[in-house]
Design an enzyme around this catalytic site. Structure first.
Site, short mmCIF file in Angstrom:
data_model
loop_
_atom_site.label_atom_id
_atom_site.label_comp_id
_atom_site.label_asym_id
_atom_site.label_seq_id
_atom_site.Cartn_x
_atom_site.Cartn_y
_atom_site.Cartn_z
N LYS A 40 0.84 -1.20 0.00
CA LYS A 40 0.00 0.00 0.00
C LYS A 40 0.87 1.25 0.00
CE LYS A 40 -0.36 -0.02 5.06
NZ LYS A 40 -1.27 -0.02 6.22
N ARG A 140 -10.57 0.61 14.97
CA ARG A 140 -10.54 1.22 13.65
C ARG A 140 -11.70 0.71 12.79
NH1 ARG A 140 -4.73 1.29 10.84
NH2 ARG A 140 -5.07 -0.99 10.72
N TYR A 270 14.34 31.86 4.58
CA TYR A 270 13.18 32.62 5.02
C TYR A 270 13.24 32.90 6.51
CZ TYR A 270 10.97 31.45 0.54
OH TYR A 270 10.68 31.32 -0.79
N MET A 317 10.55 25.20 -0.13
CA MET A 317 9.71 24.23 -0.84
C MET A 317 10.55 23.30 -1.70
SD MET A 317 6.52 24.85 -3.47
CE MET A 317 5.44 25.54 -2.22
#
Length: 378
Positions: A40, A140, A270, A317
């Site tokens: 997964k 769950r 930044y 980023m």
């Protein structure tokens, strides 16, 4: 998301490590116990189809995924082995799963009632293979009460052309913890609920990686082998010893794109949260939080030329900066996860600094980072 093929930033996947981690676990299993590889979330960031291929070569006989789309991806790639979706799939898609012989979990009679007309509308389909989820303490998904489970089983038995119970399973909340008190309570509840079934289905499974590694006596006739495939200790380091050495499969490497000298008081990135304390060499690495290299890793380190180099200033980023011991040319190798010289940074090291788990770090590495196999398995 566009893959950065023209950027020096690569997730390297060691296929031989994956092969090792599966083969050693297969060798430990009882003869009647099968290993389903959990692939997964793009195989925890390692590449679903890559890992599926190696897992099959290593002895895996089936696969587990989280969502129906992942299961369909395996079928599209011509994997005919059993595939079990672990998460609840909306009932309106039951016929899609049945048509592709994909197994789905069931947690309520209501879901069965909703799926019934969907399946009846296509009588040419084989019965939908279902695995009864039992909530023994994870909180769950799954049946918790005796009568609810009995009602669901009766519903399935009344509609044999639409449903067949292929499996029953639960998930342990604390299998990776040194204290096994709660684990044993879950085992007891699972055994109680399974004993309510009129017969045992083909698959009875409770074991994730942690359960199979440290509680193998509980294994049914199938295990859901996940994070250990990738060489990651399920407990982090809470239980440091595993039955065999796990070999990490993932490394993350880049290069310097720029290097400059700065002087005392010069600001970096930044917010100018870092100022040079003197004459320093600062290198720029072309990876950022858009690639899954978390912003909170400011102050952590990478490896350059076998030396730890601190990440200075806020991670951007698409780039971040490091303090170097000397000037290095653009193109110098940078290791974010993996080895350089005698030093190593592991996913667990990154996770600890980030106050999370290594599963999350691996899964967070975005598709923009190109993936490349090393030590390929035929």
């Amino acid at each position: 998301m566009t893959i950065g093929n023209f950027r020096p930033a690569t997730v390297l996947i060691d296929e031989t490590a994956i092969l090792h981690n599966i083969q050693h676990e297969v060798a430990r299993l009882k003869k009647q116990t099968q290993l389903f590889a959990v692939v997964k979330a793009d195989a925890y960031g390692h590449g679903m189809l890559r890992v599926a291929r190696v897992a099959k070569a290593a002895g895996a006989t089936g696969f587990c995924v989280a969502i129906l789309d992942e299961a369909l991806g395996l079928r599209k790639a011509d994997y005919s082995e059993p595939v079990l979706v672990l998460g609840i799939v909306p009932s309106q898609y039951a016929a899609i799963a049945a048509a592709q012989t994909i197994s789905l979990p069931v947690s309520s009679t209501e879901w069965l009632e909703q799926a019934l007309p969907v399946l009846e509308a296509q009588p040419e389909l084989p019965p939908l293979r279902i695995h009864l989820a039992l909530d023994t303490g994870m909180g769950r998904i799954g049946f918790t009460e005796d009568q609810a489970l009995k009602t669901a089983v009766a519903f399935v038995e009344a509609h044999p052309k639409q449903f067949v119970i292929e499996g029953v399973f639960t998930h342990f909340a604390t299998a990776d913890a040194p204290d096994d008190t709660y684990f044993k309570q879950q085992v007891d509840k699972f055994n109680h609920l399974v004993n309510l079934l009129p017969s045992r289905p083909r698959y009875v499974h409770v074991s994730n990686s942690a359960t199979s590694l440290w509680h193998a006596a509980c294994n049914g006739n199938m295990i859901r082998y996940g994070v250990a495939i990738y060489g990651l200790n399920p407990s982090g380091d809470a239980i440091p010893t595993t039955p065999f050495p796990l070999e990490p499969a993932l490394s993350l490497k880049s290069e310097l794109t720029y290097c400059k000298q700065v002087h005392a008081g010069d600001g970096i990135s930044y917010g100018v949260t870092y100022r040079a304390k003197g004459d320093e060499f600062i290198g720029t690495v072309p990876i950022g939080y858009a690639d899954g290299w978390l912003r909170r890793l400011q102050g952590f380190h990478v490896l350059v030329d076998g030396q730890y180099c601190e990440i200075v200033g806020r991670i951007c980023m698409d780039q971040f900066m490091i303090r170097l011991p000397k000037a290095y040319p653009a193109g110098t190798k940078v290791v974010l996860v993996g080895q350089s010289g005698d030093q190593e940074i592991t996913l667990l090291d990154v996770a600890k600094y980030s106050k999370t788990i290594h599963y999350e770090i691996a899964c967070n590495l975005t598709p923009r980072l190109k993936r490349q196999s090393v030590n390929p398995v035929d």
